[in-house]
Write an enzyme that holds these catalytic residues in place. Structure first.
Site, PDB file in Angstrom:
ATOM      1  N   GLY A 125     -32.718 -21.533  60.923  1.00  0.00           N
ATOM      2  CA  GLY A 125     -31.834 -20.918  59.937  1.00  0.00           C
ATOM      3  C   GLY A 125     -31.789 -19.407  60.011  1.00  0.00           C
ATOM      4  O   GLY A 125     -31.350 -18.830  60.994  1.00  0.00           O
ATOM      5  N   GLU A 181     -29.255 -32.941  57.682  1.00  0.00           N
ATOM      6  CA  GLU A 181     -28.147 -33.222  58.586  1.00  0.00           C
ATOM      7  C   GLU A 181     -27.335 -34.396  58.029  1.00  0.00           C
ATOM      8  O   GLU A 181     -27.812 -35.134  57.156  1.00  0.00           O
ATOM      9  CB  GLU A 181     -28.690 -33.617  59.966  1.00  0.00           C
ATOM     10  CG  GLU A 181     -29.530 -32.561  60.639  1.00  0.00           C
ATOM     11  CD  GLU A 181     -28.763 -31.287  60.963  1.00  0.00           C
ATOM     12  OE1 GLU A 181     -27.713 -31.373  61.615  1.00  0.00           O
ATOM     13  OE2 GLU A 181     -29.214 -30.214  60.555  1.00  0.00           O
ATOM     14  N   LYS A 196     -34.332 -27.954  68.491  1.00  0.00           N
ATOM     15  CA  LYS A 196     -34.649 -26.535  68.274  1.00  0.00           C
ATOM     16  C   LYS A 196     -35.761 -26.089  69.220  1.00  0.00           C
ATOM     17  O   LYS A 196     -35.701 -24.997  69.792  1.00  0.00           O
ATOM     18  CB  LYS A 196     -35.079 -26.311  66.814  1.00  0.00           C
ATOM     19  CG  LYS A 196     -33.921 -26.474  65.832  1.00  0.00           C
ATOM     20  CD  LYS A 196     -34.406 -26.561  64.394  1.00  0.00           C
ATOM     21  CE  LYS A 196     -33.233 -26.622  63.421  1.00  0.00           C
ATOM     22  NZ  LYS A 196     -33.634 -26.960  62.054  1.00  0.00           N
TER      23      LYS A 196
HETATM   24  N1  HSE Z   1     -31.123 -29.986  58.771  1.00  0.00           N
HETATM   25  C1  HSE Z   1     -31.643 -28.759  59.245  1.00  0.00           C
HETATM   26  C2  HSE Z   1     -32.995 -28.500  58.595  1.00  0.00           C
HETATM   27  C3  HSE Z   1     -30.689 -27.652  58.923  1.00  0.00           C
HETATM   28  O1  HSE Z   1     -33.299 -29.183  57.601  1.00  0.00           O
HETATM   29  O2  HSE Z   1     -33.742 -27.674  59.065  1.00  0.00           O
HETATM   30  C4  HSE Z   1     -31.012 -26.347  59.569  1.00  0.00           C
HETATM   31  O3  HSE Z   1     -31.016 -26.441  60.943  1.00  0.00           O
END
Ligand code: HSE
Length: 398
Positions: A125, A181, A196
């Site tokens: 984020g 998501e 990630k």
């Molecule tokens: N679904 C992802 C999370 C959103 O909870 O980290 C951010 O990448």
């Protein structure tokens, strides 16, 4: 900085709306959202003429020099991003799955068409982890990157641990708050963190790893028994992704729940926050912390990429030229806690040694050393078994 950026935006969900809001707070930036491509017509807070429903409307618009892709479906995002790059448009994306699964091709497309694809928002984020790994940690000192990379699962774990909430209630909250998501399996089974981690690995060590070959296991099977075990020992359970450069110049990486001691930086990372520990020679450990999910935090990372493009920034993928042969290696072993019910499940785990063993009326557990290769062989079955696994973190055998 005065090049006017004319944006074609794909997607107007949590992050798209978040970007729109943070852009309004950045009046000095010379940008304009020309058009927003969405799937369906519905009542929205913005004028209807701003929306379009066919990707071609943006792709063929020669005025648009920047595509911002913020849709959740990786398969839908891929052709949009690819065509945009081929058409000479710079792209900002937050789609970790799409990037991790098409990494080599996306890098080549940037070179071939002399364009830039930025994706800071795809990992952690609002934390500027990719840009820092690319620019600052640009030498031999970097040893490992370890962190809480998924906000939703961390939110759920916090609510379970600190507030005694049931798992499903905590998951529902993470969804309602816009952290999860579209398919929350991605979050709770460690796929989001895996994609990630693959992205962070490329920018840390210059190695592109196929996500399918990497061990990921999440928190969807966690039970009260596991939580009590952790609490009794003074641990929290966190979902952690880790890439580490080994002494043989290989890389080890995996995403697994971890029993975290209170002396670790990530122990106090709660709710939707992410925390990344960068370890290196000479500086030991550094810690980056911030909101890892949510419209505005993620929108702020997209905004930062847009600003960077105003300065013609692009990733140089420096480590790919810097390091040679830092290949992914699965041969290490890790110490895990395995909670199980049936002996038939236990028999699938080939422990090299066992240090702790318990049998009870409801569940049993073992703590012991197991090869990563062995766990990888079970990767697709693990989440369907009546078990829970967590790395103890105590003895990584390398
Ligand atoms: N679904 C992802 C999370 C959103 O909870 O980290 C951010 O990448």
């Amino acid at each position: 900085m005065n090049k006017k950026l004319k944006i074609g935006l794909f997607g107007f969900g949590v992050v798209g709306q978040g970007l729109y809001d943070v852009l309004k707070k950045s009046p000095a930036l010379n940008v304009e959202i020309v058009s927003i491509c969405v799937k369906n017509k519905k009542e929205r807070s913005l004028p209807e003429e701003l929306f379009c429903y066919s990707p071609e409307d943006i792709l063929s618009n020669k005025d648009i020099n920047l595509v911002v892709e913020l849709i959740s479906d990786a398969d839908e995002a891929y052709p949009i991003v690819k065509r945009s790059l081929e058409l000479g448009k710079n792209v900002v994306s937050a789609n970790k799955k799409m990037i991790a699964e098409n990494f080599a091709e996306l890098i080549q497309l940037q070179k071939d068409h002399n364009v830039s694809l930025l994706y800071e928002a795809s990992a952690c984020g609002s934390i500027p982890v990719i840009r820092n790994l690319e620019e600052y940690y640009d030498n031999d000192l970097l040893l490992s990157v370890t962190g809480i990379l998924n906000g939703s699962s961390n939110y759920i774990l916090t609510k379970i641990f600190d507030h005694n909430k049931p798992y499903n209630e905590a998951l529902k909250e993470a969804q309602d708050l816009g952290f999860a998501e579209a398919d929350p399996t991605f979050d709770v089974d460690g796929f989001d963190a895996l994609f990630k981690l693959v992205i962070l690995t490329a920018h840390s060590f210059g190695t592109i790893v196929n996500p399918e070959g990497v061990l990921n296991y999440g928190i969807s099977n966690i039970s009260d028994f596991d939580i009590n075990y952790a609490k009794e020992k003074g641990f929290k359970i966190k979902l952690v992704g880790q890439v580490e450069r080994l002494e043989n110049n290989k890389l080890s990486l995996f995403v697994l729940p971890r029993l975290v001691n209170r002396d670790k930086y990530i122990y106090n990372v709660e709710d939707e926050f992410n925390g990344v520990v960068v370890k290196g020679l000479a500086y030991d450990k550094q810690f980056m912390f911030g909101k890892g999910a949510g419209g505005h935090p993620t929108g702020s990372a997209v905004l930062s990429d847009i600003t960077a493009l105003a300065h013609d920034y692009r990733y140089e993928y420096k480590k790919m030229n810097y390091y040679t042969n830092l290949d992914y290696d699965k041969s290490g072993s890790i110490e895990i806690y395995l909670r199980y019910k049936n002996e038939s499940d236990l028999s699938k785990f080939d422990f090299a040694s066992i240090t702790e063993s318990y049998s009870g009326p409801l569940y049993n557990y073992k703590v012991g050393l197991i090869s990563i290769e062995k766990l990888l062989q079970l990767k697709n079955d693990l989440r369907y078994m009546d078990i829970f696994i967590a790395v103890t973190g105590k003895t990584l055998s390398y």
